[in-house]
Write an enzyme that holds these catalytic residues in place. Structure first.
Site, PDB file in Angstrom:
ATOM      1  N   SER A  31       1.016  -1.370  -0.152  1.00  0.00           N
ATOM      2  CA  SER A  31      -0.024  -0.180   0.401  1.00  0.00           C
ATOM      3  C   SER A  31       0.782   1.612   0.531  1.00  0.00           C
ATOM      4  O   SER A  31       0.162   2.344  -0.317  1.00  0.00           O
ATOM      5  CB  SER A  31      -0.615   0.567   1.143  1.00  0.00           C
ATOM      6  N   ASN A  39      -4.945   5.445  -0.947  1.00  0.00           N
ATOM      7  CA  ASN A  39      -4.230   5.893   0.135  1.00  0.00           C
ATOM      8  C   ASN A  39      -3.007   6.928   0.247  1.00  0.00           C
ATOM      9  O   ASN A  39      -3.903   7.913   1.862  1.00  0.00           O
ATOM     10  CB  ASN A  39      -3.644   4.565   0.242  1.00  0.00           C
ATOM     11  N   HIS A  73      -2.409  -2.915  -6.825  1.00  0.00           N
ATOM     12  CA  HIS A  73      -3.212  -2.948  -4.984  1.00  0.00           C
ATOM     13  C   HIS A  73      -4.225  -2.841  -5.276  1.00  0.00           C
ATOM     14  O   HIS A  73      -5.088  -2.184  -5.515  1.00  0.00           O
ATOM     15  CB  HIS A  73      -2.490  -1.166  -4.622  1.00  0.00           C
ATOM     16  N   GLU A 113      -4.950  -0.354  -8.335  1.00  0.00           N
ATOM     17  CA  GLU A 113      -4.270   0.914  -8.906  1.00  0.00           C
ATOM     18  C   GLU A 113      -2.677  -0.347  -8.862  1.00  0.00           C
ATOM     19  O   GLU A 113      -2.261  -1.230  -9.007  1.00  0.00           O
ATOM     20  CB  GLU A 113      -3.514   1.150  -7.439  1.00  0.00           C
TER      21      GLU A 113
HETATM   22  N1  LIG Z   1      -5.469  -3.973   5.327  1.00  0.00           N
HETATM   23  C1  LIG Z   1      -5.649  -3.794   3.929  1.00  0.00           C
HETATM   24  O1  LIG Z   1      -6.813  -3.038   3.622  1.00  0.00           O
HETATM   25  C2  LIG Z   1      -4.995  -3.094   2.685  1.00  0.00           C
HETATM   26  C3  LIG Z   1      -5.007  -2.493   1.810  1.00  0.00           C
HETATM   27  C4  LIG Z   1      -4.413  -3.221   0.140  1.00  0.00           C
HETATM   28  C5  LIG Z   1      -3.351  -3.721   0.048  1.00  0.00           C
HETATM   29  N2  LIG Z   1      -2.835  -4.014   1.722  1.00  0.00           N
HETATM   30  C6  LIG Z   1      -1.225  -4.071   1.484  1.00  0.00           C
HETATM   31  O2  LIG Z   1      -0.834  -5.680   1.509  1.00  0.00           O
HETATM   32  C7  LIG Z   1      -0.081  -6.492   2.158  1.00  0.00           C
HETATM   33  C8  LIG Z   1      -1.016  -7.716   3.471  1.00  0.00           C
HETATM   34  O3  LIG Z   1      -1.561  -6.875   4.626  1.00  0.00           O
HETATM   35  P1  LIG Z   1      -2.380  -7.551   4.883  1.00  0.00           P
HETATM   36  O4  LIG Z   1      -3.562  -6.177   5.940  1.00  0.00           O
HETATM   37  O5  LIG Z   1      -3.415  -8.629   4.197  1.00  0.00           O
HETATM   38  O6  LIG Z   1      -1.827  -8.045   6.740  1.00  0.00           O
HETATM   39  P2  LIG Z   1      -2.593  -9.442   6.776  1.00  0.00           P
HETATM   40  O7  LIG Z   1      -1.549  -9.624   8.156  1.00  0.00           O
HETATM   41  O8  LIG Z   1      -3.781  -9.373   7.467  1.00  0.00           O
HETATM   42  O9  LIG Z   1      -1.332 -10.518   6.296  1.00  0.00           O
HETATM   43  C9  LIG Z   1       0.095 -11.161   5.951  1.00  0.00           C
HETATM   44  C10 LIG Z   1       0.098 -12.237   6.285  1.00  0.00           C
HETATM   45  O10 LIG Z   1       1.128 -12.823   5.491  1.00  0.00           O
HETATM   46  C11 LIG Z   1       1.817 -13.923   5.651  1.00  0.00           C
HETATM   47  N3  LIG Z   1       2.824 -14.117   5.951  1.00  0.00           N
HETATM   48  C12 LIG Z   1       4.005 -13.511   6.775  1.00  0.00           C
HETATM   49  N4  LIG Z   1       5.030 -13.564   5.582  1.00  0.00           N
HETATM   50  C13 LIG Z   1       4.832 -14.900   4.837  1.00  0.00           C
HETATM   51  C14 LIG Z   1       5.381 -15.279   4.044  1.00  0.00           C
HETATM   52  N5  LIG Z   1       6.957 -15.314   4.529  1.00  0.00           N
HETATM   53  N6  LIG Z   1       5.232 -16.209   3.462  1.00  0.00           N
HETATM   54  C15 LIG Z   1       3.727 -16.846   3.673  1.00  0.00           C
HETATM   55  N7  LIG Z   1       3.139 -15.898   3.974  1.00  0.00           N
HETATM   56  C16 LIG Z   1       3.748 -15.088   5.129  1.00  0.00           C
HETATM   57  C17 LIG Z   1       0.895 -13.733   7.531  1.00  0.00           C
HETATM   58  O11 LIG Z   1       0.196 -15.011   7.839  1.00  0.00           O
HETATM   59  C18 LIG Z   1      -0.329 -13.087   7.210  1.00  0.00           C
HETATM   60  O12 LIG Z   1      -1.397 -14.427   7.562  1.00  0.00           O
HETATM   61  C19 LIG Z   1      -0.083  -5.303   2.874  1.00  0.00           C
HETATM   62  O13 LIG Z   1       1.409  -4.834   2.043  1.00  0.00           O
HETATM   63  C20 LIG Z   1      -0.402  -3.660   3.011  1.00  0.00           C
HETATM   64  O14 LIG Z   1       0.133  -2.997   2.444  1.00  0.00           O
HETATM   65  C21 LIG Z   1      -3.785  -4.086   2.918  1.00  0.00           C
END
Ligand SMILES: NC(=O)c1ccc[n+]([C@@H]2O[C@H](COP(=O)([O-])OP(=O)(O)OC[C@H]3O[C@@H](n4cnc5c(N)ncnc54)[C@H](O)[C@@H]3O)[C@@H](O)[C@H]2O)c1
Length: 596
Positions: A121, A192, A142, A154
């Protein structure tokens, strides 16, 4: 010819990853879904099953289609399983070193022609890409939360991403039924960058006890038509993820203080209050992962009895003024059964206001929302007057005259002379300090702000603005009146912009600055906020409706009062106002409205 993607990999099956798996599988693409452990794989699988089961229950997905969708997903532990996919999307936590490690590993495991994408993000896609030997095949894709629902993607190209990779990913987004905006690699991209300053500001309002979580969220939902309030959205995003995004944006985005994470966020993360995913964040949820909010120790008692606690009885209401707001407010009170005395500056004005109220009530009748009897009864409750003396025995006065402090102060001084003791004196000001009008009277404890939104008969929100001198009884009375009007009254302190304008206008101003910096177009920025965040209008559409002059004036007030450098009005906004491009009302603002 765009490249065919027959199988993709998703790394990390948390909040975003599990949703991204669903997006691909729903569109007939095989997915290798990868997590760090068997337990994490199970959590991801449970999220997908839960989501698709809900879709079946709602009749949005046939059972057979759900089964086919689930059969397309191959659940695996470890990146080695991704050796033959055409594209990988990484969705692991927002840490640069972790993402770089994963990309280096993906580079080793995946076939040479595979595209490697990150769902980051806020981190630099360029910095992630240089961890591989194929930065020209690295791109940002994204998605927005929840990925299966939000239409926007995005697509983030770096200076080295090859043009055919961008084109292939754009074509893929189209196949997924998404709308993409393609942009360069900048902290926070479009949505964002515009969203997180606002979210952080909302958290700081909550942290400083400026307003309750329910009131902050209700204000933005009801005042701006947003699908959810900022604190509920923080819970959906996940507080740990939000913290990392803010922190990165602060460091990458020129150290704008508005992105410095509010300390409370870090405390909540440390305490394990991560939002929906952990079952508790700003709100408490039925169980981890559930969207259902359950009452907790901070939930207000919103029963009628609790609202009326300490409130004075109000039956007769004076409304002073003859503009749009006064007209709407007269209608609101009269319809709710109050006896109303309208005071204007002359019989002619009174006749006009009366006509406007009649016209509006008649519209209600035509639309079948009001019976003729109720219309007549409402009109019968209003007395039209041109002298303030007729307000001697009302229980509440709502002032809605011109937005000039000297005029309002003089009026409140007169009301102080005329009105009986115990009357509640309310101002509808949207930008002036309520305490200034309160101090024009000898009874500041009885003075409060009742900030209605335009059009008052339709907008369900009223900001109830308490000054440091407002008594608890006056505040209770004001809240009880809002409830009796069928409005949601949100209580806040006497600061410039109250809740809604203080959170809304800096975001609009930031959008103008983004346009001014030529990062994106007005159309793409509007799309990003509508399709990525579910806003009813994009910032430029809204600015043209509100009026650029009005928006500039509000932003100037906020800047003057709060001295926040990030609130300085965008020069482009000032120039457009100077040029007479005021929005719809002048035929031209950010867009030309004369052609349509
Ligand atoms: N939460 C949101 O609203 C949102 C929206 C758009 C983008 N993002 C982006 O998406 C990405 C993930 O965010 P999220 O909110 O889903 O996080 P989250 O914490 O909910 O999930 C992350 C997952 O990654 C897993 N993980 C960690 N290390 C790993 C590895 N080495 N191999 C495989 N899996 C692994 C974890 O076990 C976890 O389940 C981030 O870059 C975030 O910025 C988040």
């Amino acid at each position: 010819m765009a490249r065919e993607f027959t199988s993709v990999g998703v790394v990390g099956l948390g909040t975003m990853g599990a949703g991204i798996v669903e997006v691909f599988a729903r569109n007939g693409i095989d997915v290798v879904a990868v997590e760090i452990s068997a337990g994490a794989v199970e959590r991801g699988r449970a999220t997908l099953t839960g989501s698709t089961d809900r879709a079946v229950a709602k009749g949005k997905l046939a059972e057979a289609d759900r089964d086919a969708l689930l059969a397309r997903v191959d659940w695996q532990v470890g990146l080695d399983a991704l050796h033959s996919v055409d594209l990988v999307i990484e969705a692991v936590p927002e840490h640069l070193d972790l993402k770089q490690r994963i990309f280096a590993e993906l580079d080793r495991v995946c076939k040479p022609e595979a595209i490697l994408a990150t769902n980051t993000s806020s981190l630099s896609v360029t910095e992630i890409s240089v961890a591989t030997t194929r930065p020209n095949q690295v791109i940002g894709i994204h998605f927005f939360n929840p990925a299966p629902v939000m239409k926007l993607v995005e697509v983030v190209r770096t200076v080295v991403t090859s043009a055919d990779v961008v084109a292939d990913v754009e074509a893929l987004c189209e196949r997924l039924g998404k709308v993409d905006v393609t942009i360069n690699d900048r902290a926070g991209f479009i949505a964002n960058a515009l969203l997180f300053g606002y979210l952080n500001h909302a958290v700081s309002m909550f942290e400083s006890r400026y307003a309750t979580r329910e009131d902050i969220d209700a204000a933005m939902k009801l005042g701006c038509g947003l699908p959810m309030g900022p604190l509920a959205l923080m819970d959906l995003i996940g507080l740990d993820t939000a913290y990392e995004i803010l922190d990165t944006m602060y460091r990458r985005g020129g150290r704008d203080r508005r992105h410095a994470p509010v300390p409370l966020i870090k405390q909540m993360v440390t305490a394990g209050l991560l939002g929906r995913k952990s079952g508790r964040g700003f709100y408490t949820y039925e169980r981890p992962g559930s969207p259902v909010v359950v009452p907790d120790e901070h939930t207000p008692l919103s029963t009628g009895a609790a609202l009326a606690d300490g409130a004075r009885a109000i039956t007769k209401v004076g409304v002073v003024g003859s503009g749009t707001m006064a007209t709407g407010i007269i209608e609101v009170f009269a319809k709710a059964g109050y006896e109303v005395i309208s005071v204007t500056r002359g019989a002619e004005k009174s006749a006009k206001v009366c006509e406007a109220v009649k016209t509006s009530l008649n519209k209600g009748v035509v639309r079948g929302k009001l019976s003729e009897t109720d219309r007549d009864a409402a009109l019968g409750r209003v007395t039209w007057s041109a002298t303030l003396d007729h307000l001697a025995d009302v229980d509440l006065v709502v002032e809605a005259v011109v937005e000039e402090l000297s005029v309002k102060k003089a009026l409140f001084a007169s009301l102080d002379e005329i009105c009986k003791p115990g009357v509640v004196l309310a101002t509808t000001t949207s930008s002036l300090p309520v305490i200034d009008v309160a101090m024009a009277t000898q009874r500041p404890a009885d003075v409060i702000g009742l900030h209605f939104f335009n059009p008052a008969p339709i907008m369900p929100l009223v900001e109830v603005v308490q000054t440091i001198r407002t008594s608890a009884e006056t505040a209770a009375t004001a809240r009880a009146v809002c409830a009796a009007l069928g409005k949601t009254g949100v209580v806040c302190g006497d600061r410039s912009g109250f809740i809604v304008n203080a959170l809304l206008f800096p975001y609009l101003n930031d959008a103008v600055k983004m346009l001014e910096a030529s990062y994106s177009t007005a159309d793409d920025i509007d799309y990003a906020m509508k399709l990525g965040c579910g806003y009813p209008m994009g910032p430029f559409e809204l600015l043209d409706v509100v009026g650029l002059d009005v928006s500039l004036a509000i932003q100037q007030e906020l800047y003057l009062e709060l001295r926040e450098p990030g609130f300085a009005p965008a020069p482009l906004l000032e120039h457009l106002v100077t040029a007479g491009y005021l929005g719809r009302k002048s035929g031209r603002g950010f867009r030309d409205h004369t052609k349509r």
